[in-house]
Design an enzyme around this catalytic site. Structure first.
Site, PDB file in Angstrom:
ATOM      1  N   CYS A  97       0.802  -1.220   0.000  1.00 34.92           N
ATOM      2  CA  CYS A  97       0.000   0.000   0.000  1.00 34.92           C
ATOM      3  C   CYS A  97       0.845   1.286   0.000  1.00 34.92           C
ATOM      4  CB  CYS A  97      -0.969  -0.053   1.173  1.00 34.92           C
ATOM      5  SG  CYS A  97      -2.420   0.976   0.935  1.00 34.92           S
ATOM      6  N   ARG A 131     -13.001   5.111  -1.166  1.00 34.74           N
ATOM      7  CA  ARG A 131     -12.170   4.280  -0.288  1.00 34.74           C
ATOM      8  C   ARG A 131     -12.365   2.827  -0.691  1.00 34.74           C
ATOM      9  NH1 ARG A 131      -8.353   4.234   3.199  1.00 34.74           N
ATOM     10  NH2 ARG A 131      -8.111   6.428   2.773  1.00 34.74           N
ATOM     11  N   HIS A 207      -2.827  -5.965   2.761  1.00 27.33           N
ATOM     12  CA  HIS A 207      -2.490  -5.915   4.189  1.00 27.33           C
ATOM     13  C   HIS A 207      -2.971  -7.216   4.813  1.00 27.33           C
ATOM     14  CE1 HIS A 207      -1.468  -1.652   4.517  1.00 27.33           C
ATOM     15  NE2 HIS A 207      -2.539  -1.327   3.835  1.00 27.33           N
TER      16      HIS A 207
HETATM   17  N1  GLN Z   1      -2.265   6.874   1.272  1.00 23.97           N
HETATM   18  C1  GLN Z   1      -2.594   5.615   0.842  1.00 23.97           C
HETATM   19  C2  GLN Z   1      -4.009   5.450   0.352  1.00 23.97           C
HETATM   20  O1  GLN Z   1      -4.994   5.588   1.082  1.00 23.97           O
HETATM   21  C3  GLN Z   1      -2.020   4.558   1.713  1.00 23.97           C
HETATM   22  C4  GLN Z   1      -2.941   3.802   2.647  1.00 23.97           C
HETATM   23  C5  GLN Z   1      -2.313   2.589   3.275  1.00 23.97           C
HETATM   24  O2  GLN Z   1      -1.089   2.414   3.260  1.00 23.97           O
HETATM   25  N2  GLN Z   1      -3.126   1.738   3.868  1.00 23.97           N
HETATM   26  O3  GLN Z   1      -4.140   5.205  -0.816  1.00 23.97           O
END
Ligand code: GLN
Length: 255
Positions: A97, A131, A207
């Site tokens: 990420c 999101r 993740h």
């Molecule tokens: N800034 C990033 C996004 O939201 C990273 C988020 C993350 O590492 N979970 O795309």
């Protein structure tokens, strides 16, 4: 007795980039190596510290918030040459990420601020108002899967993890994805691609932690690191019943 094999792992920015238990990936690598009498030395490298060349067999770079990414990006520019040199010489890397985004050319935040990356992956990320969150199931790129099978016979062709990002990543033509999306969003929720590959460096939105429930990919990374260290890869199989149970249970949650 043959000398004990020792791998050196560099954990990049553990204080700033460790979202959703990304550190568990390192614990998984240590655990799987210990079972094979392979020693793992973990060095944590963060802002202001020198990144030595030709020392590390494996790098780990986790996720983080936009704000943390901004701080890290400035510092990473100073480490870019050393990191790229190591990867070009065959060291392995797993990035997730926020870490994955900083290894690309740039990340343009929702507010339009451009955070420069180091361009290890020929790709870029655009912040969005969407999101992308939930379990992410990926069919592994067949080229990678073929390699995984030589290290981990009877492996599964999928990776399962948990994504949470608003950045949308786009790969330039010629950049290999880590796989294709079976459930979830992946790189951008549009082209069904997930992650990126450059030599033995991998970027993804998985993740989780990722590696404890994807033992085939964990062993693949360890094998790449061993190959870098000594050219010799000999990984005795482990009993991964619990790991595969976790893998399957997480997959069921995608439906
Ligand atoms: N800034 C990033 C996004 O939201 C990273 C988020 C993350 O590492 N979970 O795309």
């Amino acid at each position: 007795m043959a000398p004990r094999m020792k791998l050196t792992l560099c954990h990049l920015y553990p204080d700033l980039m460790d979202t959703y238990g990304d550190k568990g990936n390192i614990l998984s690598i240590i655990y799987r190596c210990q079972k094979r009498s392979i020693e793992v030395k973990v060095e944590q490298i963060t802002v202001g510290q020198n990144l030595k060349s030709n020392v590390y067999d494996l790098f780990f770079f986790g996720g983080g918030q936009d704000k943390a990414q901004e701080i890290v990006a400035t510092d990473l520019a100073q480490k870019a040459q050393s990191l790229k040199e190591s990867i070009d010489k065959g060291a392995a890397l797993l990035s997730i990420c926020g870490g994955y985004q900083l290894l690309q050319k740039y990340f343009k935040t929702q507010e339009g601020k451009q955070i420069e990356g180091i361009g290890l992956f020929d790709a870029y990320t655009l912040g969005s108002t969407e999101r992308m969150i939930g379990n992410l199931l990926v069919q592994i790129n067949p080229k990678i899967q073929t390699e995984i099978s030589t290290v981990y016979p009877n492996s599964q062709p999928q990776l399962i993890g948990f994504e949470n990002h608003s950045g949308k990543t786009f790969l330039s033509e010629g950049t290999e994805p880590l796989g294709t999306v079976l459930a979830g969003f992946g790189n951008n929720g549009q082209d069904k691609l997930e992650g990126a590959v450059y030599k033995n460096a991998f970027g993804c939105y998985l993740h989780g932690s990722l590696l404890p429930k994807n033992p085939h990919f964990a062993d693949y990374l360890i094998a790449k690191a061993l190959e870098h260290k000594s050219g010799n890869v000999d990984l005795a199989p482990l009993n991964d019943d619990i790991e595969w149970q976790a893998h399957k249970t997480a997959i069921q949650r995608t439906h």
